[in-house]
Design an enzyme around this catalytic site. Structure first.
Site, PDB file in Angstrom:
ATOM      1  CB  SER A 124      48.526  -2.742  39.579  1.00 45.04           C
ATOM      2  OG  SER A 124      47.550  -2.907  40.601  1.00 45.04           O
ATOM      3  CB  CYS A 254      31.707  -9.763  46.030  1.00 47.58           C
ATOM      4  SG  CYS A 254      32.813  -8.498  45.369  1.00 47.58           S
ATOM      5  CB  CYS A 260      27.231  -6.017  48.796  1.00 50.37           C
ATOM      6  SG  CYS A 260      27.072  -5.977  46.998  1.00 50.37           S
ATOM      7  CG  ASP A 276      37.638  -1.328  47.585  1.00 53.18           C
ATOM      8  OD1 ASP A 276      36.661  -2.015  47.249  1.00 53.18           O
ATOM      9  OD2 ASP A 276      38.711  -1.348  46.974  1.00 53.18           O
ATOM     10  CB  CYS A 329      30.119  -4.578  40.978  1.00 54.71           C
ATOM     11  SG  CYS A 329      30.625  -3.432  42.279  1.00 54.71           S
TER      12      CYS A 329
END
Length: 369
Positions: A124, A254, A260, A276, A329
């Site tokens: 990250s 996704c 999902c 998550d 999403c």
């Protein structure tokens, strides 16, 4: 035993982390497991998780190690994980390991291990120091940039394979060019950009979250830096995914798909959740110590969760761009089912889709070797 193809996202240290990033959505999940200061996966739980998964039929046995911060588990834990993968893997089984980290705790021995066993590390990094440190701080409030860059140096010295994950928040959403140029100048060529979309309990956008329009303008500036100069030099996951769909007709992320149900999240206790982004007590599917993968995949709760993706905001069904965004999403959707980022996606695709289509034609026309 045929249970369908799926991967595992494992959080061996739960939500525990050495940083306190202001925008982190997962830190609060530790409240699901009160009673101990540390949340760590036991050896027995690890073995059960790996052994049972390796008994299913998969094209690739895909393990994603995440947190919190999975480096807290130490080298020995991941050595044990690889040993178990080898022990329970069938002859010829293809095993993939991914490791998402803030990079600040990467020791030389851990990096060397990742290189030896071909772990793909996601690190990250939100941009140059003054941007990265705005939200990504230690428990004591210090910026984490220098230590994250130290992690990159450690991986490079060991010739580890890694990419950069950049969360697009209020800190950097108006600085796409600066972020991209910084990563490019550091010779960081594999990028993944994730929008920060977070709401409070009343559905109000959090101060570090971005708007849909900001997301679209960020992507357009990013695209202008990447095309045409860097199309063969820098890989941006979103752009690669669009091209993959145009060339092969397959969604490989996704959020662009229509269901999902491609992975399970495994918490440090062995508790199983569908995603998550949705680790909530009411969505707990079971526990790997007591439930088979076959049972988990067949559970009504998992089926209902998977089907959420297809419950679209009415105008989405008639939108030509829905085949690219998939309605987005579910985490990013507002209460009426529309993507909070919809305006941004429309801005981005309106300008870039003709270019992506042209690039896809060029790729299709290239001779295969």
């Amino acid at each position: 035993m045929e249970t369908g193809h799926f991967s595992l996202l494992i959080k061996p240290s739960g939500a525990d982390c050495n940083l306190r990033c202001a925008y982190c959505f997962y830190l609060k999940k530790s409240a699901l497991y009160p009673g101990s200061a540390l949340h760590r996966m036991s050896g027995d739980c690890l073995e059960k998780c790996i052994a049972s998964y390796m008994q299913t039929e998969q094209r690739v046995y895909s393990f994603g190690w995440q947190g919190g911060e999975p480096s807290l588990m130490g080298l020995g834990f991941f050595q044990q994980a690889v040993t178990l993968q080898q022990q329970y893997g069938r002859s010829g089984a293809v095993i993939s390991n991914g490791f998402q980290t803030n990079g600040t705790m990467l020791s030389g021995s851990l990096a060397e291990f990742f290189t030896q066993y071909k772990f793909l590390v996601g690190l990250s990094l939100d941009g140059p120091e003054h941007i990265h440190n705005r939200y990504r701080r230690t428990i004591g409030g210090r910026g984490s940039f220098k230590n994250a860059m130290g992690g990159i140096k450690t991986l490079r010295r060991r010739q580890g394979e890694f990419n950069i994950l950049t969360l697009v928040s209020e800190a950097n959403v108006h600085h796409a060019g600066e972020v991209y140029d910084f990563l490019r100048n550091e010779d960081l060529r594999y990028h993944q950009y994730i929008p920060c979309v977070e709401f409070d309990s009343q559905g109000k956008r959090q101060p570090w979250a971005i708007t849909g329009e900001d997301w679209g303008r960020f992507l357009l500036e990013l695209f202008s830096r990447w095309y045409p100069r860097d199309i063969r030099r820098v890989s941006i996951r979103l752009f690669d995914s669009i091209l993959n769909y145009l060339v092969y007709g397959q969604h490989n992320v996704c959020s662009m798909g229509n269901s999902c149900d491609h992975y399970f999240l495994v918490e440090h206790t062995g508790d199983i959740y569908p995603c998550d982004f949705f680790v909530d007590s009411e969505l707990k599917l079971g526990n790997i110590q007591t439930d088979s993968w076959q049972t988990l995949r067949a559970s009504p709760a998992y089926g209902e969760f998977a089907a959420r993706k297809q419950i679209l905001h009415t105008p989405c069904s008639d939108c030509e761009l829905c085949t690219y965004c998939g309605g987005d999403c579910p985490k990013y959707r507002t209460r009426d089912g529309r993507s909070f980022l919809c305006e941004g996606w429309k801005l981005f695709y309106a300008e870039t889709l003709p270019v992506f289509r042209d690039l896809a034609k060029q790729l299709t026309a290239q001779p295969h070797t």
